[in-house]
Enzyme design. Structure first.
Site, PDB file in Angstrom:
ATOM      1  N   LYS A 192       2.061  79.510  62.982  1.00 33.84           N
ATOM      2  CA  LYS A 192       2.215  79.938  61.581  1.00 33.84           C
ATOM      3  C   LYS A 192       2.226  81.457  61.511  1.00 33.84           C
ATOM      4  O   LYS A 192       1.203  82.113  61.730  1.00 33.84           O
ATOM      5  CB  LYS A 192       1.062  79.429  60.703  1.00 33.84           C
ATOM      6  CG  LYS A 192       1.381  79.675  59.211  1.00 33.84           C
ATOM      7  CD  LYS A 192       0.175  79.581  58.321  1.00 33.84           C
ATOM      8  CE  LYS A 192      -0.497  80.903  58.054  1.00 33.84           C
ATOM      9  NZ  LYS A 192       0.340  81.916  57.415  1.00 33.84           N
ATOM     10  N   GLU A 195       2.577  84.942  55.748  1.00 42.03           N
ATOM     11  CA  GLU A 195       3.481  84.720  54.599  1.00 42.03           C
ATOM     12  C   GLU A 195       4.227  86.002  54.222  1.00 42.03           C
ATOM     13  O   GLU A 195       5.237  85.960  53.524  1.00 42.03           O
ATOM     14  CB  GLU A 195       2.672  84.196  53.401  1.00 42.03           C
ATOM     15  CG  GLU A 195       1.527  85.080  52.922  1.00 42.03           C
ATOM     16  CD  GLU A 195       0.236  84.876  53.717  1.00 42.03           C
ATOM     17  OE1 GLU A 195       0.274  84.316  54.826  1.00 42.03           O
ATOM     18  OE2 GLU A 195      -0.829  85.309  53.220  1.00 42.03           O
ATOM     19  N   GLY A 245      -5.923  88.339  63.172  1.00 42.36           N
ATOM     20  CA  GLY A 245      -5.961  88.681  61.753  1.00 42.36           C
ATOM     21  C   GLY A 245      -7.279  89.333  61.405  1.00 42.36           C
ATOM     22  O   GLY A 245      -7.946  89.929  62.267  1.00 42.36           O
ATOM     23  N   GLY A 250     -11.154  85.310  60.360  1.00 43.91           N
ATOM     24  CA  GLY A 250     -11.619  84.852  61.673  1.00 43.91           C
ATOM     25  C   GLY A 250     -12.918  84.072  61.560  1.00 43.91           C
ATOM     26  O   GLY A 250     -13.099  83.017  62.192  1.00 43.91           O
ATOM     27  N   GLU A 267      -8.553  87.573  67.740  1.00 45.92           N
ATOM     28  CA  GLU A 267      -8.234  89.007  67.844  1.00 45.92           C
ATOM     29  C   GLU A 267      -8.347  89.563  66.435  1.00 45.92           C
ATOM     30  O   GLU A 267      -7.487  89.283  65.597  1.00 45.92           O
ATOM     31  CB  GLU A 267      -6.814  89.208  68.380  1.00 45.92           C
ATOM     32  CG  GLU A 267      -6.572  88.671  69.774  1.00 45.92           C
ATOM     33  CD  GLU A 267      -7.217  89.497  70.851  1.00 45.92           C
ATOM     34  OE1 GLU A 267      -7.553  90.665  70.598  1.00 45.92           O
ATOM     35  OE2 GLU A 267      -7.411  88.964  71.948  1.00 45.92           O
ATOM     36  N   CYS A 301      -4.620  97.183  64.156  1.00 49.52           N
ATOM     37  CA  CYS A 301      -5.992  96.863  64.571  1.00 49.52           C
ATOM     38  C   CYS A 301      -6.545  97.986  65.437  1.00 49.52           C
ATOM     39  O   CYS A 301      -7.734  98.256  65.432  1.00 49.52           O
ATOM     40  CB  CYS A 301      -6.023  95.540  65.314  1.00 49.52           C
ATOM     41  SG  CYS A 301      -4.917  95.508  66.737  1.00 49.52           S
ATOM     42  N   GLU A 401     -12.799  98.762  58.007  1.00 53.33           N
ATOM     43  CA  GLU A 401     -11.390  98.916  58.361  1.00 53.33           C
ATOM     44  C   GLU A 401     -10.593  99.240  57.094  1.00 53.33           C
ATOM     45  O   GLU A 401     -10.492  98.412  56.197  1.00 53.33           O
ATOM     46  CB  GLU A 401     -10.897  97.613  58.981  1.00 53.33           C
ATOM     47  CG  GLU A 401      -9.552  97.704  59.634  1.00 53.33           C
ATOM     48  CD  GLU A 401      -9.108  96.374  60.237  1.00 53.33           C
ATOM     49  OE1 GLU A 401      -9.308  95.334  59.597  1.00 53.33           O
ATOM     50  OE2 GLU A 401      -8.543  96.403  61.347  1.00 53.33           O
TER      51      GLU A 401
HETATM   52  P1  NAD Z   1      -5.298  87.901  57.506  1.00 54.26           P
HETATM   53  O1  NAD Z   1      -6.569  87.502  58.166  1.00 54.26           O
HETATM   54  O2  NAD Z   1      -5.281  88.032  56.045  1.00 54.26           O
HETATM   55  O3  NAD Z   1      -4.138  86.839  57.847  1.00 54.26           O
HETATM   56  C1  NAD Z   1      -3.786  86.525  59.185  1.00 54.26           C
HETATM   57  C2  NAD Z   1      -3.152  85.147  59.222  1.00 54.26           C
HETATM   58  O4  NAD Z   1      -4.144  84.183  58.869  1.00 54.26           O
HETATM   59  C3  NAD Z   1      -2.004  84.959  58.240  1.00 54.26           C
HETATM   60  O5  NAD Z   1      -1.004  84.180  58.865  1.00 54.26           O
HETATM   61  C4  NAD Z   1      -2.660  84.201  57.094  1.00 54.26           C
HETATM   62  O6  NAD Z   1      -1.755  83.409  56.352  1.00 54.26           O
HETATM   63  C5  NAD Z   1      -3.639  83.317  57.857  1.00 54.26           C
HETATM   64  N1  NAD Z   1      -4.770  82.807  57.085  1.00 54.26           N
HETATM   65  C6  NAD Z   1      -5.297  83.296  55.945  1.00 54.26           C
HETATM   66  N2  NAD Z   1      -6.352  82.535  55.550  1.00 54.26           N
HETATM   67  C7  NAD Z   1      -6.493  81.559  56.483  1.00 54.26           C
HETATM   68  C8  NAD Z   1      -7.412  80.485  56.667  1.00 54.26           C
HETATM   69  N3  NAD Z   1      -8.407  80.253  55.809  1.00 54.26           N
HETATM   70  N4  NAD Z   1      -7.284  79.688  57.749  1.00 54.26           N
HETATM   71  C9  NAD Z   1      -6.298  79.915  58.663  1.00 54.26           C
HETATM   72  N5  NAD Z   1      -5.398  80.904  58.538  1.00 54.26           N
HETATM   73  C10 NAD Z   1      -5.494  81.731  57.472  1.00 54.26           C
HETATM   74  O7  NAD Z   1      -4.840  89.228  58.247  1.00 54.26           O
HETATM   75  P2  NAD Z   1      -3.596  90.155  57.904  1.00 54.26           P
HETATM   76  O8  NAD Z   1      -3.898  90.879  56.636  1.00 54.26           O
HETATM   77  O9  NAD Z   1      -2.337  89.368  58.035  1.00 54.26           O
HETATM   78  O10 NAD Z   1      -3.629  91.177  59.152  1.00 54.26           O
HETATM   79  C11 NAD Z   1      -4.431  92.307  59.178  1.00 54.26           C
HETATM   80  C12 NAD Z   1      -5.681  92.081  59.993  1.00 54.26           C
HETATM   81  O11 NAD Z   1      -5.331  91.631  61.296  1.00 54.26           O
HETATM   82  C13 NAD Z   1      -6.482  93.342  60.198  1.00 54.26           C
HETATM   83  O12 NAD Z   1      -7.844  93.075  60.016  1.00 54.26           O
HETATM   84  C14 NAD Z   1      -6.184  93.715  61.647  1.00 54.26           C
HETATM   85  O13 NAD Z   1      -7.169  94.503  62.272  1.00 54.26           O
HETATM   86  C15 NAD Z   1      -6.058  92.383  62.273  1.00 54.26           C
HETATM   87  N6  NAD Z   1      -5.298  92.473  63.529  1.00 54.26           N
HETATM   88  C16 NAD Z   1      -5.961  92.366  64.716  1.00 54.26           C
HETATM   89  C17 NAD Z   1      -5.261  92.495  65.920  1.00 54.26           C
HETATM   90  C18 NAD Z   1      -5.953  92.380  67.247  1.00 54.26           C
HETATM   91  O14 NAD Z   1      -5.249  92.168  68.240  1.00 54.26           O
HETATM   92  N7  NAD Z   1      -7.260  92.513  67.339  1.00 54.26           N
HETATM   93  C19 NAD Z   1      -3.884  92.745  65.886  1.00 54.26           C
HETATM   94  C20 NAD Z   1      -3.264  92.856  64.654  1.00 54.26           C
HETATM   95  C21 NAD Z   1      -3.970  92.703  63.478  1.00 54.26           C
END
Ligand code: NAD
Length: 506
Positions: A192, A195, A245, A250, A267, A301, A401
């Site tokens: 997935k 969005e 994410g 997480g 991650e 990140c 962050e």
């Molecule tokens: P997010 O957590 O909002 O969303 C990430 C993904 O999770 C999306 O596909 C979203 O639809 C999905 N999601 C949302 N709620 C969910 C749930 N309850 N259950 C399962 N999936 C769900 O993150 P974002 O805003 O898309 O990305 C930014 C974040 O990602 C930042 O915190 C960044 O640091 C982190 N990030 C980490 C790394 C790493 O390698 N450590 C790399 C890139 C981004």
């Protein structure tokens, strides 16, 4: 002198018809069972970029069933590593062939500069090739010294069905940090994308089909975290979740996955410090600091979002960073001169602004920027390069962050203070140290709590080097040999040779 370097709309053509994204379920491209769709507009230009099927419970249930069936049928998991490698290598070639098409769509959905998108797609192809090499060198272990009548074998087996959930900031690169490694291990997958940036993952699915991947091995469901991501995390037919994410989501994933105790790899976010000692090459450090904080508009990140500078050089270095910041081209991401593009959404732009405002209220000073930017001819949202000085460890901007082009400046006098400050955030993704003294670099590297440490550089990355975080930055590792280990189970086989087992009942 203008305060910033701005790149106005360059007039590059944006496709008039939106990209249409569907789910890939058991080899077929399909709309949602209930016909729902969602749209994505370019965060830089405002134009409609894509219209995607919006997944619901029925869609994800069918995708998981397909992945489960494909795994249990065994054809993929039991295929020779060489055969799996051939498909990964073919996919890499197809990614190269389609680089421009993927990069343009990535830029339009994410707002990142086109030159950076191209480099990311190129880097992603390299990951598919590296994972292909791992597929062919995958092996377990043997124990030939357990006694004359025993032989021990350690088998590496694929975990099974994996759910891969990705964010919007590096959509194509991050799925390429997961999927080829899962496939190399022999897993099947449900994917997935975010969005905000669904479309390049759809293209990847098309390329996998062209590379000859069998139906059901990779399934893609588009849509939101609720319900799609949540169902991918809770379903008992899924063996593992690999998530990139935010730390908040997480934690939610860990809670949902606990119901079926599946393996979880995370991650997550970071608040990555760079510590600058007085003997550092300040010019090199200033350039890396500017790169670290503005790359991907700080929506990264690994953003080097705080620097911890020795008091003796803090004034000089801050001036150098302010000067360099004014020269970084912010603007139309389709213009090849642009180094920093748009902010992903108006909500996120507001969140960035709130962090800066709160820091000012708490007594910090805004040395540069701190506001939204308006760029000629562009309807989307942009944020100025921003430097906040006088930051103290108790301020939210020091430990949370921000995920925007905002640098916090803190100061220190001794190594102990620098380590204390560096380790004071709840995160532990990456950290950096600048000094010409190798012992200083080594001491810092050993004492800082982070998954990656850069010395006299920032954000270099290699397929060979493992990547991941400690503390609230996550668990597990991607890339390197560890990248495939994540998707493997270990099985011990203990073989008795001949009828030599001592009888329990005489
Ligand atoms: P997010 O957590 O909002 O969303 C990430 C993904 O999770 C999306 O596909 C979203 O639809 C999905 N999601 C949302 N709620 C969910 C749930 N309850 N259950 C399962 N999936 C769900 O993150 P974002 O805003 O898309 O990305 C930014 C974040 O990602 C930042 O915190 C960044 O640091 C982190 N990030 C980490 C790394 C790493 O390698 N450590 C790399 C890139 C981004």
């Amino acid at each position: 002198m203008t305060e910033f370097t701005l790149i106005p709309a360059c007039g590059a053509a944006i496709p008039t018809d939106p990209f249409i994204g569907q789910h890939l379920i058991d080899g077929a491209w399909v709309g949602s069972a209930d016909g729902a769709v969602f749209e994505r507009h370019s965060p830089a230009h405002g134009d409609l970029v894509s219209r995607s099927a919006r997944g619901g419970g029925d869609d994800i249930a069918r995708a998981i069933a397909a992945a489960r069936h494909a795994f249990d049928a065994g054809d993929w998991a039991a295929s020779p590593g060489a055969a799996r490698a051939r498909i990964l290598l073919k996919t890499a070639d197809l990614i190269d062939e389609n680089r421009e098409r993927i990069a343009v769509l990535e830029t339009l959905e994410s707002g990142k500069p086109i030159t950076q998108a191209r480099a990311e797609i190129e880097g992603a192809a390299d990951l598919w090739r590296y994972a292909a090499a791992l597929a062919r060198t995958l092996h377990g272990d043997s124990h030939n010294s357990l006694g004359p009548d025993m032989l021990g074998m350690v088998l590496k087996e694929p975990v099974g069905v994996v759910s891969l959930i990705t964010p919007w900031n590096f959509p194509f690169l991050i799925i390429s940090q997961k999927l080829p490694f899962a496939l190399a291990a022999g897993c099947t997958a449900v994917v997935k994308p975010s969005e905000m940036t669904p479309s390049t993952t759809v293209i990847l699915g098309q390329l996998l089909q062209r590379a000859g991947l069998a139906d059901g091995v990779v399934n893609i469901v588009l849509g939101y975290g609720d319900p799609v991501g949540a169902l991918m995390t809770g379903d008992d037919r899924v063996d593992m979740v690999s998530f990139t994410g935010s730390t908040a989501v997480g934690k939610q994933i860990v809670r949902t996955a606990a119901g079926t105790l599946k393996k979880v790899s995370l991650e997550l976010g970071g608040k990555n410090p760079q510590v600058i000692f007085p003997d550092a090459d300040l010019e090199a450090a200033a350039d890396a600091i500017v790169f670290g904080v503005y790359f991907n508009a700080g929506e990264c990140c690994n953003s080097g979002s705080r620097i911890i500078v020795h008091e003796d050089v803090a004034g000089t270095l801050t001036e150098m960073v302010v000067d360099a910041s004014r020269k970084v081209p912010f603007g139309d991401p389709l213009d090849p001169r642009t180094k920093v593009g748009a902010i992903i959404s108006p909500d996120h732009q507001a969140k960035i602004a709130a962090y800066v405002r709160d820091a000012e209220t708490a007594g910090a000073q805004v040395a540069l920027g701190g506001k939204a930017l308006s760029i000629d001819g562009l309807a989307g949202q942009f944020h100025a390069p921003t430097i906040v000085t006088g930051v103290t460890p108790d301020m939210a901007i020091a430990t949370e962050e921000v995920f925007g082009p905002v640098l916090s400046v803190l100061t220190f006098r001794t190594m102990d203070q620098a380590i204390l400050l560096a380790n004071s955030a709840p995160y532990g993704l990456s950290a950096g140290v600048w000094s010409r003294d190798v012992y200083t670099c080594l001491e810092f590297s050993r004492r800082v709590r982070a998954g990656t440490v850069w010395t006299n550089t920032w954000m270099d990355g290699f397929a060979e080097m493992p990547f991941g975080g400690v503390k609230q930055s996550g668990q597990g590792r991607e890339l390197g040999r560890y990248g495939i280990e994540e998707f493997l189970e270990v099985k011990s086989v203990q073989m008795r040779i001949g009828d030599t087992r001592p009888r329990w009942v005489a």
